[in-house]
Design an enzyme around this catalytic site. Structure first.
Site, short mmCIF file in Angstrom:
data_model
loop_
_atom_site.label_atom_id
_atom_site.label_comp_id
_atom_site.label_asym_id
_atom_site.label_seq_id
_atom_site.Cartn_x
_atom_site.Cartn_y
_atom_site.Cartn_z
N ARG A 291 -4.39 -1.62 -19.25
CA ARG A 291 -3.71 -0.33 -19.17
C ARG A 291 -2.24 -0.51 -18.86
O ARG A 291 -1.85 -1.44 -18.16
CB ARG A 291 -4.38 0.58 -18.15
N ASP B 214 -1.89 2.35 -13.96
CA ASP B 214 -3.05 2.93 -13.29
C ASP B 214 -2.57 3.38 -11.91
O ASP B 214 -1.97 2.58 -11.18
CB ASP B 214 -4.16 1.88 -13.16
N ARG C 132 -0.19 5.39 -20.98
CA ARG C 132 -1.59 4.98 -20.86
C ARG C 132 -2.43 5.72 -21.89
O ARG C 132 -2.32 6.91 -22.08
CB ARG C 132 -2.12 5.27 -19.46
N ASP D 228 -3.96 5.16 -8.39
CA ASP D 228 -5.16 5.50 -7.64
C ASP D 228 -4.80 6.11 -6.30
O ASP D 228 -3.89 5.62 -5.61
CB ASP D 228 -6.02 4.26 -7.36
#
Length: 161
Positions: A91, A94, A82, A96
């Site tokens: 991207r 990712d 990334r 989270d």
């Protein structure tokens, strides 16, 4: 050990491999993966002129502080390739933090639970598979309840993670 909801997304490169590689790297960082959702293909949010995303969620156990989890996620994202780009842009990967048990935290570095979790079909659909009874500590509703209030028509199941 705390139970952590992890969101994964990728729309550049070998998207499915990026997700699978992230799972393995999480394990290498000490995360005990308890469950994983299917992989779903979803349209981009925010910046629409970009490839579709593959998204999935994990339930994992980890014994570190939220800030340690965030640092680990950033290292994994960098290892998978990334690069800094525009917010909401494409991207390679990712990661989270969606939630940590029933923790509520808000500071300059982190907001837990994820502030947009309840609005995102690409998060709710996979969470419905792995933790339908998890209760949002601020909204007081379960993932099953959240699912009833989203339009999931654009979220397409692709494969297993």
């Amino acid at each position: 050990m705390r139970t952590i909801g992890v969101g994964l997304g990728s729309n550049l490169g070998d998207r499915l491999n990026n997700l699978r590689q992230a799972v393995e790297l999480l394990k290498n960082c000490g995360f005990l993966v308890k469950d994983r959702s299917d992989v779903f293909e979803t349209p981009p949010l925010g910046v629409e002129e970009q490839p579709y995303f593959l998204n999935a969620c994990l339930l994992a156990e980890y014994d570190g502080k939220p800030e340690e989890i965030l640092r680990c996620f950033k290292k994994i994202e960098a290892r998978i390739g990334r690069k800094p780009r525009e917010r909401w842009g494409p991207r390679e990967i990712d990661l989270d933090i969606l939630f940590i048990d029933d923790l509520v935290l808000s500071n300059d570095e982190l907001v837990i639970p994820h502030p947009q979790l309840h609005k995102r079909p690409f998060v709710i659909m996979p969470l419905l598979q792995i933790c339908p009874k998890w209760r949002h500590p601020l909204l007081g509703v379960t993932v099953e309840d959240l699912y009833k209030n989203i339009d999931a028509s654009s979220v397409i199941r692709i494969t297993n993670l």
